[in-house]
Motif scaffolding. Structure first.
Motif, PDB file in Angstrom:
ATOM      1  N   ALA A  38     -10.003   2.065  -5.775  1.00 11.17           N
ATOM      2  CA  ALA A  38      -9.860   3.130  -4.787  1.00 11.17           C
ATOM      3  C   ALA A  38      -8.702   2.865  -3.829  1.00 11.17           C
ATOM      4  O   ALA A  38      -8.175   3.802  -3.213  1.00 11.17           O
ATOM      5  CB  ALA A  38     -11.154   3.294  -3.994  1.00 11.17           C
ATOM      6  N   PRO A  42      -4.566   5.124  -5.643  1.00 10.07           N
ATOM      7  CA  PRO A  42      -3.796   6.041  -4.796  1.00 10.07           C
ATOM      8  C   PRO A  42      -2.459   5.451  -4.345  1.00 10.07           C
ATOM      9  O   PRO A  42      -1.455   6.182  -4.260  1.00 10.07           O
ATOM     10  CB  PRO A  42      -4.726   6.290  -3.598  1.00 10.07           C
ATOM     11  N   THR A  55      -1.026  12.497  -5.505  1.00  8.35           N
ATOM     12  CA  THR A  55      -2.071  11.517  -5.219  1.00  8.35           C
ATOM     13  C   THR A  55      -3.435  12.192  -5.189  1.00  8.35           C
ATOM     14  O   THR A  55      -4.414  11.693  -5.752  1.00  8.35           O
ATOM     15  CB  THR A  55      -1.800  10.812  -3.877  1.00  8.35           C
ATOM     16  N   GLY A  56      -3.512  13.349  -4.529  1.00  5.55           N
ATOM     17  CA  GLY A  56      -4.761  14.102  -4.513  1.00  5.55           C
ATOM     18  C   GLY A  56      -5.150  14.607  -5.886  1.00  5.55           C
ATOM     19  O   GLY A  56      -6.341  14.671  -6.232  1.00  5.55           O
ATOM     20  N   ALA A  59      -6.964  11.895  -7.834  1.00  2.00           N
ATOM     21  CA  ALA A  59      -8.356  11.790  -7.387  1.00  2.00           C
ATOM     22  C   ALA A  59      -9.198  12.921  -7.962  1.00  2.00           C
ATOM     23  O   ALA A  59     -10.346  12.724  -8.378  1.00  2.00           O
ATOM     24  CB  ALA A  59      -8.420  11.798  -5.859  1.00  2.00           C
ATOM     25  N   GLU A  62     -10.040  12.261 -11.635  1.00  2.00           N
ATOM     26  CA  GLU A  62     -11.050  11.220 -11.845  1.00  2.00           C
ATOM     27  C   GLU A  62     -12.438  11.712 -11.481  1.00  2.00           C
ATOM     28  O   GLU A  62     -13.407  11.472 -12.206  1.00  2.00           O
ATOM     29  CB  GLU A  62     -10.722   9.968 -11.029  1.00  2.00           C
ATOM     30  N   MET A  63     -12.566  12.409 -10.370  1.00  2.00           N
ATOM     31  CA  MET A  63     -13.889  12.742  -9.871  1.00  2.00           C
ATOM     32  C   MET A  63     -14.500  13.991 -10.506  1.00  2.00           C
ATOM     33  O   MET A  63     -15.722  14.122 -10.547  1.00  2.00           O
ATOM     34  CB  MET A  63     -13.840  12.912  -8.347  1.00  2.00           C
ATOM     35  N   ALA A 253     -13.891  12.207   0.673  1.00  2.00           N
ATOM     36  CA  ALA A 253     -13.002  12.037  -0.471  1.00  2.00           C
ATOM     37  C   ALA A 253     -11.551  12.273  -0.068  1.00  2.00           C
ATOM     38  O   ALA A 253     -10.654  11.509  -0.458  1.00  2.00           O
ATOM     39  CB  ALA A 253     -13.409  12.988  -1.597  1.00  2.00           C
ATOM     40  N   THR A 256     -10.410   9.221   2.087  1.00  2.00           N
ATOM     41  CA  THR A 256     -10.172   7.973   1.370  1.00  2.00           C
ATOM     42  C   THR A 256      -8.997   8.064   0.403  1.00  2.00           C
ATOM     43  O   THR A 256      -8.166   7.156   0.333  1.00  2.00           O
ATOM     44  CB  THR A 256     -11.443   7.562   0.600  1.00  2.00           C
ATOM     45  N   ALA A 257      -8.931   9.164  -0.347  1.00  2.00           N
ATOM     46  CA  ALA A 257      -7.937   9.266  -1.416  1.00  2.00           C
ATOM     47  C   ALA A 257      -6.546   9.610  -0.911  1.00  2.00           C
ATOM     48  O   ALA A 257      -5.549   9.221  -1.529  1.00  2.00           O
ATOM     49  CB  ALA A 257      -8.382  10.316  -2.439  1.00  2.00           C
ATOM     50  N   VAL A 258      -6.461  10.340   0.213  1.00  2.00           N
ATOM     51  CA  VAL A 258      -5.153  10.825   0.664  1.00  2.00           C
ATOM     52  C   VAL A 258      -4.852  10.448   2.116  1.00  2.00           C
ATOM     53  O   VAL A 258      -3.801   9.867   2.418  1.00  2.00           O
ATOM     54  CB  VAL A 258      -5.052  12.361   0.498  1.00  2.00           C
ATOM     55  N   GLY A 379      -9.638  15.249  -2.358  1.00  2.00           N
ATOM     56  CA  GLY A 379      -8.282  14.712  -2.425  1.00  2.00           C
ATOM     57  C   GLY A 379      -7.255  15.786  -2.718  1.00  2.00           C
ATOM     58  O   GLY A 379      -6.148  15.786  -2.158  1.00  2.00           O
TER      59      GLY A 379
END
Length: 444
Positions: A38, A42, A55-56, A59, A62-63, A253, A256-258, A379
């Motif tokens: 994680a 990113p 980047t988003g 994510a 994946e999710m 989300a 954390t991801a962005v 994200g």
């Protein structure tokens, strides 16, 4: 609804912690690897593309499979057995994660191929995470550990993974680059698969001794799926919990991801700061989880749930928007982690009290998937909005949305049931020991 301890374990009259220890160890290594990824994934996308939007998108890719596949895996976990599902999906996750650095080193990696690989990782992780959660009650019975204590240890294990993973991920990325973090992630999934395959007895997590004898692939599957869906629709409290957690998961989300990687880059603190903030939050969350475990029978669940969420959510967004010094950021993340440590044990207690054991896989899969439905979009939305209006307005809006969600939810009448021990479901035979478990990994 009871599960006999296999004779092969030779545990007649004696307690062995091997089943519970195996489940907790597999959880620890796979979750720690996910937390390393994680941070690493990113950052890898951000430094190679320079795009918050891409980047988003990673994510999201994946999710989305994680949520969709997990939603439909519950009947299979209940039918095939969680042990087999767990070790096979962990092995698939390890192979997909290892492919990213290998293909990059061979100069064969393209952005569409990266999206396909992270989608495969997500599709494998969903069933694997569900299978480990479902094995906890059976592992507690086989190890002769009270369910309350076993599921409290599960929460502590998850929080420890959330502590070690980001700190290790930040250090690895800062010292050796993001691809090293992805290699570690692959190794962790492989180790988790080996633990499940070797440490746990066959039939682990089954609700009955009877193995399936009919090959009713279509009707049998959909009938089991419908039973879980019907039960969930008849539980207003569980449905309200899912809605609240779904909204906050979407916000988390994106954060954390962005938002955290972009903040680290723009502030000049770098990936090590992301790992440090995650580590501080994780340490505090372990403390919160330990206190929640020890005081579980005395807690007013509704107060603990909302107070924990208020600490865990909005302050993180607002402190990053305020251009505060790093010491203040770490203090806020510590307070947020402490509050977060109380949330999942409360949700686990409600889940195990209200859901019959034979429906646990199906209901947990559907509940988790609905609660995680916004995570793929988090994200994606955060990346697009940050690219349009900048980081600070998005952080402020995210904090405000967190506060509004929790305040509006607290007005709903069904939340009063959270403080009642229903005496139903998995604890029907042992109402004196309400279970504690993790319904979903809220701080994804």
């Amino acid at each position: 609804m009871t599960t006999a301890v296999p004779d092969a374990e030779g545990l007649a009259g004696r307690r062995s912690l091997r089943p519970l220890g195996g489940v907790l160890a597999a959880m620890a290594v796979s979750l720690a690897g996910t937390r390393v990824s994680a941070v690493a994934l990113p950052w890898f996308v951000l430094v190679t593309t320079g795009s918050a939007t891409q980047t988003g998108l990673v994510a999201f890719c994946e999710m989305t499979p994680y949520v969709v596949v997990k939603a439909f895996t519950g009947p299979l976990v209940d039918g095939i057995g969680p042990r087999a599902v767990s070790w096979t999906t962990d092995l698939a996750s390890a192979a997909a994660a290892a492919a990213v650095p290998v293909l990059h080193a061979l100069h064969l990696m393209s952005f569409p191929l990266l999206l396909a690989l992270v989608a495969l990782i997500g599709a494998s992780r969903g069933p694997g995470d569900l299978a480990k959660e479902v094995m906890v009650p059976d592992a507690a019975e086989r190890s002769r550990v009270p369910l309350e204590r076993a599921t409290g240890l599960t929460g502590v294990t998850e929080r420890l993974a959330a502590t070690i993973g980001p700190a290790a991920g930040g250090a690895l990325v800062a010292l050796l680059g993001p691809l090293t973090g992805l290699v570690v992630n692959a190794c962790c999934f492989a180790v988790g698969s080996v633990i499940i395959g070797l440490a746990l007895p066959r039939g682990m997590g089954r609700t009955t001794e009877e193995a399936p004898t009919r090959a009713e692939a279509g009707p049998g599957y959909w009938r089991r799926f419908g039973e879980g869906l019907s039960f969930l629709r008849g539980e207003p409290l569980l449905f309200s919990v899912i809605v609240v957690v779904g909204i906050t998961n979407l916000l988390d989300a994106g954060f954390t991801a962005v938002l955290m990687p972009v903040w680290a880059r723009e502030s000049g603190h770098g990936p090590a700061a992301v790992g440090l903030m995650g580590g501080v939050m994780g340490v505090a969350a372990v403390g919160g989880s330990l206190i929640a475990t020890m005081a579980a029978h005395r807690l007013r669940r509704r107060v603990a749930f909302f107070a924990g969420f208020l600490l865990a959510g909005a302050p993180r967004f607002l402190i990053l928007a305020s251009d505060a010094p790093m010491c203040a950021v770490l203090a806020v993340f510590a307070a947020s982690g402490f509050g977060a440590g109380f949330v999942n044990p409360v949700l686990g207690a409600v889940l195990f009290e209200r859901v019959p054991r034979q429906l646990l896989g199906r209901v947990n899969a559907l509940g988790d998937s609905l609660a995680w439905a916004g995570i793929p979009l988090g994200g994606l939305i955060a990346g697009a909005v940050v690219a349009s209006v900048g980081l600070v307005p998005v952080l402020v809006a995210g904090g405000a949305a967190y506060l509004l969600t929790m305040n509006l939810a607290g007005l709903r009448p069904e939340w009063r049931e959270m403080d009642r021990q229903s005496g139903r479901g998995a604890q029907e035979e042992e109402p004196e020991e309400p279970g504690l478990s993790t319904s979903a990994d809220l701080m994804a």
